[in-house]
Design a protein around this motif. Structure first.
Motif, PDB file in Angstrom:
ATOM      1  N   LEU A 150       0.831  -1.208   0.000  1.00 57.66           N
ATOM      2  CA  LEU A 150       0.000   0.000   0.000  1.00 57.66           C
ATOM      3  C   LEU A 150       0.867   1.260   0.000  1.00 57.66           C
ATOM      4  N   SER A 151       1.850   1.271   0.872  1.00 58.57           N
ATOM      5  CA  SER A 151       2.712   2.445   0.962  1.00 58.57           C
ATOM      6  C   SER A 151       3.473   2.660  -0.349  1.00 58.57           C
ATOM      7  N   ALA A 152       4.030   1.558  -0.874  1.00 53.29           N
ATOM      8  CA  ALA A 152       4.817   1.658  -2.117  1.00 53.29           C
ATOM      9  C   ALA A 152       3.943   2.161  -3.268  1.00 53.29           C
ATOM     10  N   MET A 153       2.726   1.657  -3.339  1.00 58.37           N
ATOM     11  CA  MET A 153       1.860   2.002  -4.475  1.00 58.37           C
ATOM     12  C   MET A 153       1.298   3.415  -4.354  1.00 58.37           C
ATOM     13  N   ILE A 154       1.057   3.879  -3.128  1.00 52.08           N
ATOM     14  CA  ILE A 154       0.603   5.271  -2.988  1.00 52.08           C
ATOM     15  C   ILE A 154       1.735   6.200  -3.425  1.00 52.08           C
ATOM     16  N   ASN A 155       2.950   5.844  -3.050  1.00 54.78           N
ATOM     17  CA  ASN A 155       4.103   6.632  -3.491  1.00 54.78           C
ATOM     18  C   ASN A 155       4.218   6.579  -5.013  1.00 54.78           C
ATOM     19  N   ALA A 156       3.991   5.373  -5.561  1.00 54.67           N
ATOM     20  CA  ALA A 156       4.108   5.209  -7.021  1.00 54.67           C
ATOM     21  C   ALA A 156       3.086   6.073  -7.757  1.00 54.67           C
ATOM     22  N   LEU A 157       1.943   6.358  -7.108  1.00 52.83           N
ATOM     23  CA  LEU A 157       0.937   7.211  -7.773  1.00 52.83           C
ATOM     24  C   LEU A 157       1.535   8.552  -8.176  1.00 52.83           C
ATOM     25  N   SER A 158       2.499   9.025  -7.380  1.00 50.68           N
ATOM     26  CA  SER A 158       3.070  10.342  -7.725  1.00 50.68           C
ATOM     27  C   SER A 158       3.864  10.268  -9.028  1.00 50.68           C
ATOM     28  N   CYS A 159       4.302   9.035  -9.424  1.00 46.52           N
ATOM     29  CA  CYS A 159       4.985   8.897 -10.722  1.00 46.52           C
ATOM     30  C   CYS A 159       3.965   9.025 -11.860  1.00 46.52           C
ATOM     31  N   ALA A 208      -3.875  -5.512  -3.921  1.00 44.35           N
ATOM     32  CA  ALA A 208      -2.858  -6.137  -3.057  1.00 44.35           C
ATOM     33  C   ALA A 208      -3.401  -7.455  -2.524  1.00 44.35           C
ATOM     34  N   PHE A 209      -4.675  -7.433  -2.128  1.00 39.93           N
ATOM     35  CA  PHE A 209      -5.303  -8.660  -1.622  1.00 39.93           C
ATOM     36  C   PHE A 209      -5.396  -9.721  -2.725  1.00 39.93           C
ATOM     37  N   ARG A 210      -5.862  -9.303  -3.916  1.00 38.79           N
ATOM     38  CA  ARG A 210      -6.027 -10.267  -5.013  1.00 38.79           C
ATOM     39  C   ARG A 210      -4.673 -10.874  -5.393  1.00 38.79           C
ATOM     40  N   HIS A 211      -3.643 -10.021  -5.391  1.00 37.26           N
ATOM     41  CA  HIS A 211      -2.310 -10.527  -5.729  1.00 37.26           C
ATOM     42  C   HIS A 211      -1.859 -11.580  -4.711  1.00 37.26           C
TER      43      HIS A 211
END
Ligand code: ACO
Length: 441
Positions: free
Chosen positions: A144-153, A185-188
């Motif tokens: 979750l943390s990594a993907m929220i950060n990735a949103l800024s990309c 994340a859950f589905r993965h």
């Protein structure tokens, strides 16, 4: 109202600090609910001293107009509205708007915000590949943390938020996409195909659809579940300067963008003394249920300092009487669990643990009561949320609070980077020795 109002009351008598025989008057401020603070912002300049307050139990880091808590009386209000008034038929979307923009949304504002939450729910297809890179057993909070950060990309245009409209879009994007990220994340973790958001569904049913639908079978959200989930998210939506919100404000104070700041908030929330406690509560209840330890033995262990065990879901830095969120969640759990999933032995164990602890002098003397995490896990379990997703649910709920605080700080005039000081206790000056001169260890 977007910015915090000033709390300065020049008519209040100053506090007098006497140090080395000299007196220093320090201004006293009063908040809108009568809480008082001694303003020490010029203390070091005037006296050469700093204050020391590990854990910040006596330190106000900011003024804020978002949430009021009176821990002695068990009061929690969002923008002045008592939390109890959100118990019936309020949606998380409405409360998110209230926290972020300072007033209850009009019908038009509500519909527009809901439409934004619907249209921003999709993730860029490029983000899907990033999920593939995580191991199946990766902790969902890390993803979750990594993907929220990735949103800024994927949204560089939202790094600099110049006006309210831009901010509103960034906030709606984040609140909408966090549930898609959480569901993916859950589905993965289960090796299941990702389910796209359904534009016909509102916030909570859409999230549960992405979690639980199959390509061949749509999950239909019972209204009881929708109501319970809305309430769970609402009760987690803000809690003034807690560890994760303070983290968001601290990171934001450096000028970091909204996505980066909220990604840091997720990491702070993850810890077992904060949002991670809801997982620990469930594990504690399951240990007792499996007969590994009795409720009485667990409470005894929690009182023994050498055990390092705590009664999880008990105690709070601010609430010293009761946590109103825990009371509301317990009520909903008592009403809904029999209807959703029949009897739950963990609910019986939770009740027993609470009875034992609340009649024990150790917990009474220290004012330790159930906190929000004590009953939330039992409810989430009844809804079908797996234990390792509990803290993710907390993060989805807390996001509007983080966003509101980030924006309040962003808007405040004269904001400074958060930079505490310290009392150094290490070596006095010592000389560097070259490796060959150091001898054997
Ligand atoms: N079980 C046993 N003893 C406890 C507990 C507990 N759950 N909580 C506090 N105590 C004891 C402490 O050992 C301390 O005892 P002492 O005075 O003899 O040294 C006393 O009560 C005061 O505790 P502190 O740790 O000083 O309280 P603090 O305000 O720093 O911590 C916290 C609050 C972290 C919530 C703590 O009560 C705790 O660890 N609870 C369990 C974890 C938990 O439920 N966290 C979720 C909090 S809510 C949230 O973040 C959403």
């Amino acid at each position: 109202m977007l910015a915090a109002s000033s709390t300065s009351h020049p008519s209040l008598d100053p506090a007098i600090l006497i140090l080395g025989g000299q007196s220093y008057p320090l201004p006293v401020l009063e908040g809108s609910e009568g809480e008082r603070a001694i303003d020490i912002s010029k203390l070091r300049d005037q006296t050469g001293h700093i204050t020391l307050d590990p854990g910040y139990g006596n330190t106000g880091s900011c003024t804020s107009a978002i949430t009021f808590i009176d821990g002695e009386q068990g009061i929690l209000r969002y923008r002045g509205i008592p939390i109890e008034q959100f118990a019936d038929n309020t949606t998380f979307t409405e409360v998110a708007w209230l926290l972020i923009f300072g007033h209850l949304p009009s019908e038009a504002e509500y519909e527009e915000f809901s439409r934004d939450l619907t249209r921003f729910a999709y993730l860029d297809e490029g983000m899907k590949h990033q999920f593939e890179g995580f191991p199946r057993n990766a902790p969902p909070m890390a993803i979750l943390s990594a993907m929220i950060n990735a949103l800024s990309c994927f949204h560089p245009e939202l790094h600099e938020l110049e006006d309210v409209d831009q901010f509103r879009h960034a906030a709606a994007r984040l609140i909408s996409k966090i549930r898609t990220i959480a569901a993916y994340a859950f589905r993965h973790s289960r090796g299941l195909p990702y389910i796209y958001p359904d534009p016909a569904l509102r916030y909570v049913p859409n999230f549960l659809h992405m979690m639980f639908s199959q390509p061949y079978q749509q999950y239909l959200c019972p209204s009881l579940v929708r109501k319970a989930m809305n309430l769970i998210l609402i009760l987690h939506a803000d809690h003034e300067q807690n560890c994760s919100t303070s983290t968001v404000r601290m990171v934001g104070s450096s000028g970091a963008n909204l996505f980066a700041s909220c990604a840091a908030g997720v990491c702070a929330l993850w810890g077992p003394l904060h949002g991670g406690a809801n997982v620990e509560v469930l594990e504690m209840l399951e240990r007792i249920h499996q007969g590994n330890i009795s409720a009485e033995e667990y409470v005894k262990l929690a009182k023994d300092k050498s055990s390092k065990v705590r009664l999880m879901g008990f105690g709070h830095r601010v609430y010293k009487n009761f946590d109103p969120r825990a009371q509301m969640l317990q009520k909903v759990a008592e009403e809904l669990i029999p209807l959703i999933s029949g009897d739950d032995p963990l609910l019986d164990i939770a009740r027993r643990l609470e009875d034992i602890a609340r009649s024990d002098p150790y917990f009474i003397e220290r004012n330790l009561y159930p906190n929000v995490d004590f009953y939330s896990g039992i409810l989430l379990r009844a809804i079908g949320i797996p234990t390792n997703m509990f803290t993710v649910m907390f993060a989805i709920g807390r996001l509007p609070g983080w966003i509101a605080h980030w924006w309040e700080q962003h808007q405040a005039a004269g904001g400074r980077i958060a930079r505490p000081r310290q009392i150094y206790t290490g070596n006095r000056q010592t000389d560097y020795l070259r490796l060959e001169s150091r001898g054997a260890a």
